[in-house]
Write a protein that holds these residues in place. Structure first.
Motif, PDB file in Angstrom:
ATOM      1  N   GLN B 102       0.792  -1.226   0.000  1.00 11.81           N
ATOM      2  CA  GLN B 102       0.000   0.000   0.000  1.00 11.81           C
ATOM      3  C   GLN B 102       0.826   1.278   0.000  1.00 11.81           C
ATOM      4  N   VAL B 103       0.142   2.337  -0.425  1.00 10.58           N
ATOM      5  CA  VAL B 103       0.785   3.643  -0.587  1.00 10.58           C
ATOM      6  C   VAL B 103       0.032   4.653   0.265  1.00 10.58           C
ATOM      7  N   ASP B 104       0.758   5.421   1.042  1.00  8.19           N
ATOM      8  CA  ASP B 104       0.132   6.445   1.880  1.00  8.19           C
ATOM      9  C   ASP B 104       0.033   7.766   1.129  1.00  8.19           C
ATOM     10  N   ILE B 105      -1.180   8.275   1.045  1.00  8.50           N
ATOM     11  CA  ILE B 105      -1.428   9.538   0.355  1.00  8.50           C
ATOM     12  C   ILE B 105      -1.844  10.583   1.381  1.00  8.50           C
ATOM     13  N   SER B 106      -1.230  11.745   1.317  1.00  3.80           N
ATOM     14  CA  SER B 106      -1.651  12.826   2.212  1.00  3.80           C
ATOM     15  C   SER B 106      -1.676  14.139   1.456  1.00  3.80           C
ATOM     16  N   ILE B 107      -2.523  15.045   1.934  1.00  5.09           N
ATOM     17  CA  ILE B 107      -2.660  16.342   1.284  1.00  5.09           C
ATOM     18  C   ILE B 107      -1.498  17.238   1.696  1.00  5.09           C
ATOM     19  N   THR B 108      -0.985  18.002   0.751  1.00  5.27           N
ATOM     20  CA  THR B 108       0.135  18.912   1.043  1.00  5.27           C
ATOM     21  C   THR B 108      -0.398  20.268   1.513  1.00  5.27           C
ATOM     22  N   SER B 109       0.504  21.116   1.977  1.00  5.11           N
ATOM     23  CA  SER B 109       0.080  22.455   2.409  1.00  5.11           C
ATOM     24  C   SER B 109      -0.483  23.230   1.221  1.00  5.11           C
ATOM     25  N   ARG B 110       0.061  22.943   0.064  1.00  2.00           N
ATOM     26  CA  ARG B 110      -0.450  23.596  -1.138  1.00  2.00           C
ATOM     27  C   ARG B 110      -1.887  23.158  -1.428  1.00  2.00           C
ATOM     28  N   GLY B 111      -2.156  21.864  -1.208  1.00  2.00           N
ATOM     29  CA  GLY B 111      -3.520  21.352  -1.377  1.00  2.00           C
ATOM     30  C   GLY B 111      -4.479  21.980  -0.384  1.00  2.00           C
ATOM     31  N   LEU B 112      -4.026  22.104   0.863  1.00  2.00           N
ATOM     32  CA  LEU B 112      -4.858  22.711   1.906  1.00  2.00           C
ATOM     33  C   LEU B 112      -5.145  24.176   1.581  1.00  2.00           C
ATOM     34  N   LYS B 113      -4.125  24.847   1.062  1.00  3.07           N
ATOM     35  CA  LYS B 113      -4.280  26.260   0.709  1.00  3.07           C
ATOM     36  C   LYS B 113      -5.337  26.421  -0.389  1.00  3.07           C
TER      37      LYS B 113
END
Lengths: 149, 149
Positions: B102-113
């Motif tokens: 499996q691969v862990d995906i997380s949102i970046t600060s740019r995505g949050l912005k």
DNA sequence: GTATTACATTTGTATAAACAATAATAGTAT
DNA sequence: ATACTATTATTGTTTATACAAATGTAATAC
């Protein structure tokens, strides 16, 4: 099963956002079921829809533009969709001599026969009728129409 | 404008069939509006949806399969959609060492912005909120959930 | 009559959906 | 340990969508 379970999501920002996601998700849910159902007749849901539109006009043929504005998916390519139906012998194309820009499309007897066969297969259509009442269907239609105002 | 006008159609077989067409048509109507809206942010509606899903889990990353089961369009290819977001710098991929499948995906600060910017732009979200009341949204959600039973 | 504009359909193309097949890893049974 | 099965993700392929551009025809203006 509610939307929260279907999407494994506990919270929505508000009822309006949830309603928007719910419409999109339910539409996908219906589309997938319809696509699976129509597969045995070798047509897509929107091809079925166009055949029904043409039956509504039959025996009067329709122009491509008239079909297009009655289609559910306004962006889909009417020329190519109708060509697929023609290849299957479901519709007939005839260049309009009165106005050579337009093409007259009409449903064939084979197309009508297919629709009659599908109409008879009530089991499929019953699914939604069993789940919600007529009053609920009316309320649904009223709210959806109001939403698009 | 009611569905009959939108689809230039005078009659439906019954309220249930009309409801089905109404859901599909309204979903398309919303999708097209959303797609046009998100274009200026260079993302698709489902990409926006996935970013919201990842924000809900943040800072905990999510597996691809977990994202997929929360997506609206169950058939869409999660690998490729997430890869598009990664190319735009909106999400981060990290191979999970505990389970190398499996691969862990997380949102970046740019995505949050980006999400914060879209959240602020209430004008778009207000469209639906202005057209139907909260009670109608609740009723809509109840009927749609019941329909999919 | 020629140019301009509008109309109806077709064609082209980039992207996404639908679905099957493959690859890689982990868990289980013998 | 080895084979078998299940899980997770990726890749491949066909078809459809979204949208722009082009074609051919008709109507209008000058």
């Amino acid at each position: 099963m509610g939307l929260e379970e279907d999407l494994k999501q506990s919270k929505f920002a508000n009822e309006h956002q949830k309603a928007m996601v719910n419409i999109l998700f339910t539409s996908n849910w219906i589309s997938n079921r319809n696509a699976a159902y129509f597969k045995k007749f070798n047509i897509s849901p929107e091809q079925f829809n166009v055949l029904r539109i043409l039956r509504g006009s039959n025996p009067k043929p329709m122009r491509l533009a008239d079909i297009a504005e009655r289609m559910i998916e306004k962006n889909s390519n009417c020329t190519r969709l109708v060509e697929k139906l023609r290849q299957k012998g479901m519709v007939d194309r005839q260049l309009c001599e009165a106005n050579r820009r337009q093409v007259d499309i009409s449903i064939t007897s084979r197309g009508l026969k297919l629709l009659a066969e599908i109409d008879k297969d009530v089991d499929h259509w019953l699914t939604i009728q069993k789940s919600i009442t007529k009053a609920e269907a009316e309320e649904l239609n009223r709210i959806l129409d109001k939403l698009r105002q």
